[in-house]
Write an enzyme that holds these catalytic residues in place. Structure first.
Site, PDB file in Angstrom:
ATOM      1  N   ASP A 171     -87.535  43.394  41.500  1.00  0.00           N
ATOM      2  CA  ASP A 171     -86.159  42.896  41.405  1.00  0.00           C
ATOM      3  C   ASP A 171     -86.171  41.373  41.504  1.00  0.00           C
ATOM      4  O   ASP A 171     -86.776  40.810  42.435  1.00  0.00           O
ATOM      5  CB  ASP A 171     -85.291  43.467  42.520  1.00  0.00           C
ATOM      6  N   ARG A 188     -85.202  49.553  32.202  1.00  0.00           N
ATOM      7  CA  ARG A 188     -85.248  48.227  32.848  1.00  0.00           C
ATOM      8  C   ARG A 188     -86.579  47.531  32.589  1.00  0.00           C
ATOM      9  O   ARG A 188     -87.361  47.256  33.495  1.00  0.00           O
ATOM     10  CB  ARG A 188     -84.996  48.327  34.358  1.00  0.00           C
TER      11      ARG A 188
END
Length: 340
Positions: free
Chosen positions: A179, A232
């Site tokens: 992230d 993602r």
């Protein structure tokens, strides 16, 4: 392309803009990477990889740094247990921390600035938890396996900058593998292998977080192997430019790249294989982002979506592309832990 609402180019940095139309760039020999199993036409030496320095956005002089050097100049230490490892990660001084064997940690453990964390050999591993860079700078993480994290495997957040993640292998985490959120900037993610996971990489944590993220979240992704991961690769909010180039996508069940919430993403010189939705503009409840695609290879894939213009990465750094058709040979042979 789906019918999408018009959006404005807010907060763009000055620079040459790429157009959304696909334009084939010259396919020129690459980045000094390749391996014994690659075709002779793209064969280079392992030494070139072992001695490389941070490229892409992590190599850009900015915010008081000349690039990303990690713990260079500091003591070199070798750790074989988690407590010693975390002690060195938490020190203020520069260190080169060499990881030997498997270290079991829990939760997300902090890494302070000016550190190089590098695995020794092919079996160095961090399992059970992950690493967190919170308001940190100048960190290099290389040649490690990350498995079974109980949260994110790597979290880069709160205005952390100049972080280089290279030649690691990521799998089976509880949340995201990487992230990059909350104003992080000048990041490069290169030559990593991602497998056995769904949510691979997120840039920008919330649709409502534009004030912290606009003008930041500049990230380069290159020569990564997205091996059966679902989604993602990355999913992006607000960041620009995000440069996704020379990656190999194979059997990604949901989608490849998603540009959302007025992000600006250049998807360039990649190889997509068996990816029904290789490129999205907008995803789920997130509004559309600008996305340019050019010089990609699509094999048994759907049509990529494009929208608007994006600031050219060459505004910031020079790069050359490996020939996209060669990526299925080059990338699996060179990406991941144990390859340097």
């Amino acid at each position: 392309m789906r019918n999408l609402p018009s959006i404005t180019r807010r907060g763009l940095l000055a620079g040459t803009a790429a157009t959304a139309a696909s334009a084939a760039l010259p396919a020129i020999g690459g980045n000094g990477h390749a391996w014994a199993t690659a075709p002779a036409s793209v064969r280079r030496t392992r030494a070139a990889v072992a001695t490389q320095s941070a490229d892409g956005f992590a190599g850009v002089p900015a915010l008081g740094l000349s690039g990303t050097t990690g713990g260079a100049g500091g003591p070199v230490v070798t750790v074989t247990d988690a407590d010693t490892f975390l002690d060195y990660c938490d020190r203020n001084e520069p260190y080169v921390i060499q990881v030997s064997g498997t270290l079991r940690i829990s939760s997300k453990q902090g890494v302070r600035s000016n550190k190089t964390i590098v695995g020794l050999g092919a079996d160095a591993e961090i399992t059970g938890g992950g690493l967190d860079m919170y308001r940190r700078q100048n960190v290099i993480i290389r040649n490690l396996r990350f498995t079974d994290a109980d949260d994110d495997s790597l979290s880069i957040q709160q205005s952390s900058h100049h972080i280089w993640i290279d030649h690691c292998t990521f799998s089976t985490g509880a949340d995201g593998l990487i992230d990059i959120v909350r104003g992080a900037d000048y990041i490069t993610v290169s030559w990593n292998h991602f497998h056995d996971h769904s949510k691979t990489m997120l840039i920008g944590h919330s649709d409502a977080n534009d004030s912290q993220d606009r003008g930041r979240l500049r990230v380069s992704f290159h020569h990564n192997f997205f091996d059966g991961t679902a989604q993602r690769h990355p999913r992006v909010r607000f960041g620009e430019p995000v440069h996704v180039y020379n990656n190999y996508y194979r059997n990604n069940s949901l989608y490849g790249v998603a540009s959302t919430e007025d992000a600006g993403v250049l998807v360039e010189g990649n190889y997509f294989e068996n990816v029904a939705h290789p490129v999205y503009s907008g995803y789920d409840e997130s509004g559309p982002g600008r996305v340019v695609e050019r010089n990609n290879v699509y094999v048994r894939c759907g049509k990529p979506e494009t929208l608007g213009t994006v600031v050219e990465p060459r505004t910031y750094y020079a790069y050359t592309l490996d020939t996209p058709a060669d990526l299925p040979a080059i990338v699996p042979a060179g990406a991941g832990a144990g390859r340097i």
